[in-house]
Write a protein that holds these residues in place. Structure first.
Motif, PDB file in Angstrom:
ATOM      1  N   ASP A  60       0.834  -1.205   0.000  1.00 62.30           N
ATOM      2  CA  ASP A  60       0.000   0.000   0.000  1.00 62.30           C
ATOM      3  C   ASP A  60       0.870   1.256   0.000  1.00 62.30           C
ATOM      4  O   ASP A  60       0.590   2.229  -0.701  1.00 62.30           O
ATOM      5  CB  ASP A  60      -0.931   0.003   1.218  1.00 62.30           C
ATOM      6  N   ALA A  61       1.953   1.222   0.787  1.00 61.31           N
ATOM      7  CA  ALA A  61       2.859   2.370   0.813  1.00 61.31           C
ATOM      8  C   ALA A  61       3.545   2.548  -0.532  1.00 61.31           C
ATOM      9  O   ALA A  61       3.721   3.672  -1.013  1.00 61.31           O
ATOM     10  CB  ALA A  61       3.904   2.179   1.917  1.00 61.31           C
ATOM     11  N   GLY A  62       3.924   1.423  -1.147  1.00 62.63           N
ATOM     12  CA  GLY A  62       4.556   1.493  -2.457  1.00 62.63           C
ATOM     13  C   GLY A  62       3.636   2.077  -3.506  1.00 62.63           C
ATOM     14  O   GLY A  62       4.052   2.888  -4.350  1.00 62.63           O
ATOM     15  N   ALA A  63       2.356   1.690  -3.460  1.00 63.23           N
ATOM     16  CA  ALA A  63       1.388   2.207  -4.430  1.00 63.23           C
ATOM     17  C   ALA A  63       1.201   3.706  -4.260  1.00 63.23           C
ATOM     18  O   ALA A  63       1.127   4.452  -5.258  1.00 63.23           O
ATOM     19  CB  ALA A  63       0.049   1.485  -4.267  1.00 63.23           C
ATOM     20  N   ALA A  64       1.145   4.168  -3.000  1.00 64.44           N
ATOM     21  CA  ALA A  64       0.971   5.603  -2.753  1.00 64.44           C
ATOM     22  C   ALA A  64       2.180   6.393  -3.243  1.00 64.44           C
ATOM     23  O   ALA A  64       2.038   7.445  -3.884  1.00 64.44           O
ATOM     24  CB  ALA A  64       0.745   5.840  -1.257  1.00 64.44           C
ATOM     25  N   LEU A  65       3.378   5.866  -2.962  1.00 61.89           N
ATOM     26  CA  LEU A  65       4.587   6.582  -3.381  1.00 61.89           C
ATOM     27  C   LEU A  65       4.762   6.535  -4.898  1.00 61.89           C
ATOM     28  O   LEU A  65       5.190   7.515  -5.519  1.00 61.89           O
ATOM     29  CB  LEU A  65       5.812   5.986  -2.690  1.00 61.89           C
ATOM     30  N   ALA A  66       4.404   5.411  -5.528  1.00 59.38           N
ATOM     31  CA  ALA A  66       4.526   5.301  -6.980  1.00 59.38           C
ATOM     32  C   ALA A  66       3.601   6.290  -7.688  1.00 59.38           C
ATOM     33  O   ALA A  66       3.955   6.863  -8.717  1.00 59.38           O
ATOM     34  CB  ALA A  66       4.211   3.875  -7.425  1.00 59.38           C
ATOM     35  N   GLU A  67       2.409   6.515  -7.118  1.00 60.83           N
ATOM     36  CA  GLU A  67       1.489   7.477  -7.718  1.00 60.83           C
ATOM     37  C   GLU A  67       2.078   8.883  -7.681  1.00 60.83           C
ATOM     38  O   GLU A  67       2.014   9.628  -8.658  1.00 60.83           O
ATOM     39  CB  GLU A  67       0.152   7.442  -6.975  1.00 60.83           C
ATOM     40  N   ARG A  68       2.701   9.235  -6.556  1.00 53.63           N
ATOM     41  CA  ARG A  68       3.376  10.525  -6.478  1.00 53.63           C
ATOM     42  C   ARG A  68       4.563  10.569  -7.434  1.00 53.63           C
ATOM     43  O   ARG A  68       4.851  11.585  -8.060  1.00 53.63           O
ATOM     44  CB  ARG A  68       3.872  10.760  -5.045  1.00 53.63           C
TER      45      ARG A  68
END
Length: 315
Positions: A60-68
């Motif tokens: 979940d953290a990876g998905a949030a950071l990848a979107e940014r």
């Protein structure tokens, strides 16, 4: 502060499904990619990827950071495009976007005039769908884009500076021997019993037909879905049905079909042909020159359309 290069590595891994593929895309070794990802996870204090036997999956953290990270990558590409435009200004390069019917009608004349008037300037043209052209404008990969819209899907992007070039009316395409040629005026409601040729794959003109027919009180009977306007004209000529199309799409009209204007009291939808650039970027001399030429060419097409509409039927 997060290392931008590591964030971009995460974006590549997310989009490509593996660190190995991300490493290849960024021209680094898989070992270096693994080390950089471990350092990024240390920086954020939590795992960003689930390592699997075949590839990786974002947490979940990876998905949030990848979107940014995708937003960061987009801005970096735009910044690079700005710098490239400064570097190439002496060479006079114009990066232009267009869509198929504009490329087959307005653009050739504009490019010819542009090259004759400004022989030292170079032009590249990227033909794409509407959504792709908007993305290319935002990333700075093109400086100008010819766009289109209808009243129900107006382009409303505050980041764009938009010029209206011309209105492109919808016309009816019928066989050369059609009885409809003898009618004094035609509205869509008069065509409820006809078979229709439409563009396939949810093409915008198919939406125009369906919307217009529903407003006229009927659902169109579809006999053929074509991949392009030449194919649609061929099917009309063969008697499989009738079609509608923007006038600019029929610059190369077959000699065995005819075009009819719709009755003025029940006009078919008209699309706008637009020219857009990013509002916050100062236009280059090449952009200004092409804008002036496209307006002049569009005026010529507008005058031709006005002449045709005064004649009524285009034979």
């Amino acid at each position: 502060m997060l290392d931008v290069r590591r964030v971009l590595l995460l974006v590549e891994a997310a989009e490509r499904g593996s660190l190995t593929a991300a490493a290849e895309a960024l021209a680094i070794t898989p070992s270096a990619a693994s080390q950089q990802m471990s350092r990024l996870e240390s920086e954020v204090g939590q795992p960003l990827l689930h390592r699997q036997p075949r590839g990786v999956r974002l947490t979940d953290a990876g998905a949030a950071l990848a979107e940014r990270g995708r937003s960061i990558r987009r801005e970096l590409r735009a910044a690079q495009a700005d710098l490239d435009s400064l570097i190439t200004l002496d060479r006079g390069t114009l990066r232009l976007g267009s869509f198929p019917t504009a490329s087959a009608s307005l653009l050739p004349l504009a490019l010819t005039r542009f090259s004759r008037k400004h022989p030292g300037l170079r032009t590249t043209v990227h033909s794409a769908l509407l959504a792709d052209l908007l993305e290319l404008l935002h990333t700075g990969e093109i400086e100008l884009a010819m766009l289109w819209d209808y009243e129900w899907n107006r382009i409303q992007d505050p980041a764009l500076a938009i010029d209206h070039l011309l209105d492109d009316p919808t016309v009816l395409v019928v066989p050369a021997n059609s009885e409809l040629l003898d009618e004094p005026s035609i509205g869509l409601a008069d065509l409820a019993d006809h078979q229709w040729i439409i563009r396939a794959d949810n093409h915008p003109v198919a939406e125009v037909l369906r919307r217009s027919c529903r407003l006229a009180g009927f659902e169109p009977m579809i006999s053929y879905e074509s991949q392009d306007y030449q194919e649609a004209q061929a099917m009309v000529a063969a008697g499989l049905g009738i079609a509608i199309a923007p006038r600019l799409a029929l610059t190369n009209r077959r000699n065995d079909v005819r075009l009819l204007n719709f009755a003025t009291d029940v006009p078919a939808p008209t699309r706008r042909i637009l020219l857009a650039r990013m509002a916050y970027r100062d236009p280059t001399p090449a952009t200004v020159a092409m804008t002036e030429i496209l307006h002049a060419v569009s005026q010529r097409f507008t005058d031709d359309n006005l002449h045709r509409s005064q004649l009524g039927t285009v034979r």
